[in-house]
Design an enzyme around this catalytic site. Structure first.
Site, PDB file in Angstrom:
ATOM      1  N   HIS A  71     -20.682  11.665 -13.068  1.00  0.00           N
ATOM      2  CA  HIS A  71     -19.918  10.454 -12.757  1.00  0.00           C
ATOM      3  C   HIS A  71     -20.799   9.400 -12.082  1.00  0.00           C
ATOM      4  O   HIS A  71     -20.857   8.250 -12.524  1.00  0.00           O
ATOM      5  CB  HIS A  71     -18.732  10.820 -11.849  1.00  0.00           C
ATOM      6  CG  HIS A  71     -17.875   9.663 -11.477  1.00  0.00           C
ATOM      7  ND1 HIS A  71     -16.779   9.291 -12.217  1.00  0.00           N
ATOM      8  CD2 HIS A  71     -17.951   8.769 -10.456  1.00  0.00           C
ATOM      9  CE1 HIS A  71     -16.211   8.234 -11.667  1.00  0.00           C
ATOM     10  NE2 HIS A  71     -16.915   7.891 -10.585  1.00  0.00           N
ATOM     11  N   GLU A  72     -21.492   9.800 -11.018  1.00  0.00           N
ATOM     12  CA  GLU A  72     -22.303   8.827 -10.276  1.00  0.00           C
ATOM     13  C   GLU A  72     -23.491   8.335 -11.102  1.00  0.00           C
ATOM     14  O   GLU A  72     -23.801   7.144 -11.085  1.00  0.00           O
ATOM     15  CB  GLU A  72     -22.755   9.405  -8.936  1.00  0.00           C
ATOM     16  CG  GLU A  72     -21.612   9.732  -7.988  1.00  0.00           C
ATOM     17  CD  GLU A  72     -20.621   8.593  -7.754  1.00  0.00           C
ATOM     18  OE1 GLU A  72     -20.988   7.402  -7.881  1.00  0.00           O
ATOM     19  OE2 GLU A  72     -19.461   8.890  -7.423  1.00  0.00           O
ATOM     20  N   HIS A  87     -22.430   5.691 -13.478  1.00  0.00           N
ATOM     21  CA  HIS A  87     -22.353   4.348 -12.884  1.00  0.00           C
ATOM     22  C   HIS A  87     -23.717   3.654 -12.881  1.00  0.00           C
ATOM     23  O   HIS A  87     -23.777   2.427 -12.984  1.00  0.00           O
ATOM     24  CB  HIS A  87     -21.818   4.417 -11.454  1.00  0.00           C
ATOM     25  CG  HIS A  87     -20.346   4.634 -11.358  1.00  0.00           C
ATOM     26  ND1 HIS A  87     -19.422   3.991 -12.156  1.00  0.00           N
ATOM     27  CD2 HIS A  87     -19.624   5.443 -10.533  1.00  0.00           C
ATOM     28  CE1 HIS A  87     -18.204   4.374 -11.830  1.00  0.00           C
ATOM     29  NE2 HIS A  87     -18.298   5.265 -10.844  1.00  0.00           N
ATOM     30  N   HIS A 109     -15.039   3.119 -14.483  1.00  0.00           N
ATOM     31  CA  HIS A 109     -14.088   4.224 -14.447  1.00  0.00           C
ATOM     32  C   HIS A 109     -13.295   4.259 -15.745  1.00  0.00           C
ATOM     33  O   HIS A 109     -12.886   3.230 -16.266  1.00  0.00           O
ATOM     34  CB  HIS A 109     -13.154   4.091 -13.248  1.00  0.00           C
ATOM     35  CG  HIS A 109     -13.843   4.379 -11.964  1.00  0.00           C
ATOM     36  ND1 HIS A 109     -13.647   3.640 -10.816  1.00  0.00           N
ATOM     37  CD2 HIS A 109     -14.750   5.326 -11.626  1.00  0.00           C
ATOM     38  CE1 HIS A 109     -14.383   4.126  -9.845  1.00  0.00           C
ATOM     39  NE2 HIS A 109     -15.083   5.138 -10.316  1.00  0.00           N
ATOM     40  N   CYS A 110     -13.107   5.452 -16.248  1.00  0.00           N
ATOM     41  CA  CYS A 110     -12.458   5.685 -17.536  1.00  0.00           C
ATOM     42  C   CYS A 110     -10.984   6.045 -17.326  1.00  0.00           C
ATOM     43  O   CYS A 110     -10.638   6.697 -16.341  1.00  0.00           O
ATOM     44  CB  CYS A 110     -13.191   6.828 -18.255  1.00  0.00           C
ATOM     45  SG  CYS A 110     -12.568   7.165 -19.910  1.00  0.00           S
ATOM     46  N   CYS A 134     -12.348  12.795 -18.797  1.00  0.00           N
ATOM     47  CA  CYS A 134     -13.720  12.271 -18.819  1.00  0.00           C
ATOM     48  C   CYS A 134     -14.318  12.304 -17.418  1.00  0.00           C
ATOM     49  O   CYS A 134     -13.647  11.996 -16.430  1.00  0.00           O
ATOM     50  CB  CYS A 134     -13.697  10.835 -19.345  1.00  0.00           C
ATOM     51  SG  CYS A 134     -15.314  10.044 -19.397  1.00  0.00           S
ATOM     52  N   CYS A 173     -16.102  11.281 -22.415  1.00  0.00           N
ATOM     53  CA  CYS A 173     -15.257  11.092 -23.590  1.00  0.00           C
ATOM     54  C   CYS A 173     -16.067  10.345 -24.654  1.00  0.00           C
ATOM     55  O   CYS A 173     -17.164   9.841 -24.384  1.00  0.00           O
ATOM     56  CB  CYS A 173     -13.998  10.308 -23.213  1.00  0.00           C
ATOM     57  SG  CYS A 173     -14.307   8.579 -22.771  1.00  0.00           S
ATOM     58  N   CYS A 230     -17.021   6.682 -23.674  1.00  0.00           N
ATOM     59  CA  CYS A 230     -18.082   6.597 -22.658  1.00  0.00           C
ATOM     60  C   CYS A 230     -19.425   7.085 -23.217  1.00  0.00           C
ATOM     61  O   CYS A 230     -20.470   6.533 -22.866  1.00  0.00           O
ATOM     62  CB  CYS A 230     -17.690   7.386 -21.403  1.00  0.00           C
ATOM     63  SG  CYS A 230     -16.376   6.571 -20.452  1.00  0.00           S
TER      64      CYS A 230
END
Length: 182
Positions: free
Chosen positions: A131-132, A135, A141-142, A147, A166, A169
């Site tokens: 996640h990080e 970015h 953000h999805c 995801c 996903c 993304c």
């Protein structure tokens, strides 16, 4: 693509194999774990008894000069952290510096009074690291709750995610990786 994982202060070594595997799979990156680095006292908020994530992220960006087109930095901190206006965060990232940070404290089942579960703990770390780092590639953000780029407001949100992106993304990441390599 190369990802440097920076253990900040004392981080137990058992997490790094799973982290390396997950990040290599999602980002097709060479992952290198560096030597442990100290944390500055200025980053600690004595009133809150947490570390201020922005200060740590700024320190990482100042200390690790990287080629932002080909490299990323992921700091791992085994302590609780926050950023304004949030009470706590699992992680933080800055796409301009290509640096990111994940806190292990609230990813541990023991933090919530549950018994130790290494597999669950490692799964949470990998998801938050993806996640990080996402970015740092300007992925937002999805809306797909499965995801890894979906916002985690709680550890249960993290548990619901998959350790991957996903299709939408993945396409964005692929496009951005192609642009950055050029």
């Amino acid at each position: 693509m190369k990802i440097f994982i920076i253990p900040i202060e004392m981080v137990r070594g058992g997490i790094f194999d799973d982290l390396r595997r997950g990040l290599t799979q999602v980002f097709s990156a060479d992952v290198e774990i560096t030597a442990r680095r100290p944390i500055t006292e200025e980053a600690y908020d004595f009133q809150r008894r947490q570390y201020y994530a922005n200060a740590i992220l700024d320190d990482l960006a100042d200390e690790f000069i990287i080629d932002k087109k080909k490299e990323r930095v992921l700091g791992i901190l085994d302590a609780d952290m926050h950023t304004d206006p949030m009470n706590f965060i699992f992680g933080l990232a800055n796409h301009k510096t290509a640096c990111s940070l994940v806190s292990l404290a609230r990813l541990r089942p023991e933090f919530y009074g549950r018994k130790e579960d290494k597999r669950l703990f490692h799964s949470r770390i990998v998801k938050e690291a993806i996640h990080e780092l996402g970015h740092t590639f300007r992925l937002g953000h999805c809306t797909d709750w499965r995801c890894a780029m979906h916002f985690s407001d709680s550890v249960e949100d993290t548990d619901a995610k998959k350790a991957g992106l996903c299709l939408a993304c993945r396409r964005k990441l692929s496009s951005r990786l192609l642009k950055e390599v050029r």
